[in-house]
Design an enzyme around this catalytic site. Sequence first.
Site, PDB file in Angstrom:
ATOM      1  N   ASP A 208       0.788  -1.254   0.000  1.00 42.16           N
ATOM      2  CA  ASP A 208       0.000   0.000   0.000  1.00 42.16           C
ATOM      3  C   ASP A 208       0.811   1.292   0.000  1.00 42.16           C
ATOM      4  OD1 ASP A 208      -2.197  -1.606   0.187  1.00 42.16           O
ATOM      5  OD2 ASP A 208      -2.819  -0.948   2.176  1.00 42.16           O
TER       6      ASP A 208
ATOM      7  N   ASP B 116      -7.631  -7.951   9.805  1.00 44.61           N
ATOM      8  CA  ASP B 116      -7.169  -6.711   9.170  1.00 44.61           C
ATOM      9  C   ASP B 116      -7.154  -5.540  10.151  1.00 44.61           C
ATOM     10  OD1 ASP B 116      -7.029  -7.790   6.506  1.00 44.61           O
ATOM     11  OD2 ASP B 116      -9.211  -7.701   6.429  1.00 44.61           O
TER      12      ASP B 116
HETATM   13  C1  BGC Z   1      -0.631  -6.365  10.054  1.00 48.53           C
HETATM   14  C2  BGC Z   1       0.623  -7.160  10.320  1.00 48.53           C
HETATM   15  C3  BGC Z   1       0.355  -8.630  10.033  1.00 48.53           C
HETATM   16  C4  BGC Z   1      -0.177  -8.800   8.640  1.00 48.53           C
HETATM   17  C5  BGC Z   1      -0.512 -10.222   8.291  1.00 48.53           C
HETATM   18  C6  BGC Z   1      -1.124  -6.615   8.676  1.00 48.53           C
HETATM   19  O1  BGC Z   1      -2.357  -5.988   8.524  1.00 48.53           O
HETATM   20  O2  BGC Z   1      -0.382  -4.985  10.248  1.00 48.53           O
HETATM   21  O3  BGC Z   1       0.983  -6.991  11.659  1.00 48.53           O
HETATM   22  O4  BGC Z   1       1.529  -9.383  10.209  1.00 48.53           O
HETATM   23  O5  BGC Z   1      -1.333  -8.001   8.458  1.00 48.53           O
HETATM   24  O6  BGC Z   1      -1.604 -10.702   8.978  1.00 48.53           O
END
Ligand code: BGC
Length: 597
Positions: free
Chosen positions: A311, A535
């Site tokens: 992003d 998320d």
């Molecule tokens: C989070 C990370 C996480 C990743 C995978 C992201 O949205 O900020 O901390 O490791 O997702 O789940």
Amino acid sequence: MNLWRRLSGRRRTVALAGASALVAGGLVTLPVTAAHAATQCDVAYTTNDWQGGFTANITIRNIGDPLNGWTLGFTFPDANQRVVQGWSARYTQSGRNVTAQNESYNGTLATGASTSIGFNGSWSGSNPRPTSFTINGVTCNGGTPPTTTPPTTPPPTTPPPTTPPPTTPPPTTPPPGGPRVDNPYLNARGYVNPEWKARAESVSGGSRVSNTPTGVWIDRIAAINGTPDSQSNGPMGVRDHLDEALRQGAQYIQFVIYNLPGRDCAALASNGELGPTELPRYRTQYIDPIAAIQGDAKYRNLRIINIIEIDSLPNIVTNVSGRAGATAMCDTVKANGAYVQGVGYAIGKLGAIPNVYNYIDAGHHGWIGWDDNFGPTAAILREAAGSSGGSPANVHGFIVNTANYSALKEPYFTVNDRVNGQDVRQSKWIDWNRYVDELGFAQAFRQELVRRGFDSNIGMLIDTSRNGWGGTARPTGPGPQTSVDTYVDGGRVDRRIHAGNWCNQSGAGLGERPRANPEPGIDAYVWIKPPGESDGSSREIPNNDGKGFDRMCDPTYTGNARNGNSLSGALPNAPISGAWFSAQFTELMRNAYPPLS
Ligand code: BGC
């Protein structure tokens, strides 16, 4: 993650060349075996047709001896078919016969390498596809193995007496660990993260998918060595994962490089530990130590795939001053160069390791698919790739839809459809976007990136971890032609309330299982977001991971300008981003498409 970040308002500007070219067309893949010493290729020829015109995309894959210069030849079945304007090759047409000769930059095709070319054409009557192709004047056999002249095999070389017979001869690509291969996913076994596997198997039915390779997110400095106290990572660090990959006999492993200064500048749920001015720390305490581990000679035979900074660059195109989605943090990291220079540094440093493959994040169609965002995003990706020690040569490809929910293919409508004389792009759902799904977007964006100076052999990845949209709500045919809205809304498989919704989407399912080479220009479908990891939290939850609370994760939130003031569509009771969310995992399995058996 993956906010819908674009200007609101309608866009009517002219389509970019190549837009949506492959979405609607038929696909012919001809394994072509030439009666010539070790000359072999695959030619994929796809078209997108409209009345009187078409766009053809052709991928030539060399599966024989290395080629130094090539000329593709084919014959149009119909006398009225014409090449009007081509790209990435020099076209000539005489009668129905067409040749396309390589450009200076794509004439060399190593074994296993491929190149994509295309043209706009015209037709009248009908537009059938050519049925056979030649390479360098040698007639290819159109998929039937040669019957008269079998390919000449080079004389066997006598192995030195001590060499054991090869056990796994890779037929089309050099062995892993050697010079980079064109597609690191091809014929290769992926690393299964045992930490995610255990989470998946803690849920009933999870063992059906728990052996799937998923991304290993290095989402903070502490994750390099392992973070026993964090909710979003387990105790395994980068070295532990690499050692485990060797133990598994895996051939590729996927890391997510995700810790830019001022991370996730347009949202709150995945804010990170580094402030916007901490680029020096990003370089010396984050990228350098990762590079030191990935560069260890012990791992030279692994294809180490890095997914670079989800992003980030799209945000500093669409969410800066002058755009509806502007935030102060995105303005700051654009002005101080933190994202551009951070990405440039990361790809340069990691890309210097011979067995590392960098794929940079490129958003998704529901964000970058509008004309205002498409070209400018490609431009900033190119700029970043050339900054702070990076170069386009350090970029193996790009990934779209990371951690997002956009459908891979919308089977029941195309962006070119019309209903009652109205263009479906006017519908609320499409809202003048040029693309309606990730496959069409990825293929067109790939061409745009090549046009802007990336290598013509770059490949795209599509994160299909959660874009399945199966289950009982999946439409089985087009929507009613009452209006553009009934038609699109009734037929779309993406059941989100709004394409800008991005957090823990209700109704989503697991998407295509990871596989290599699924479509022209696409290196692989991958699962980068580990399904079942949240998320963002649906309400404020204090934590030590730096994670904020974004109301797009709150199911009661009625939205903002970025999602058309719609409900967020998020599941309730979600933990912070990265933490395990078993109710979501159960739903993703239930709504998987293709379905789980
Ligand atoms: C989070 C990370 C996480 C990743 C995978 C992201 O949205 O900020 O901390 O490791 O997702 O789940």
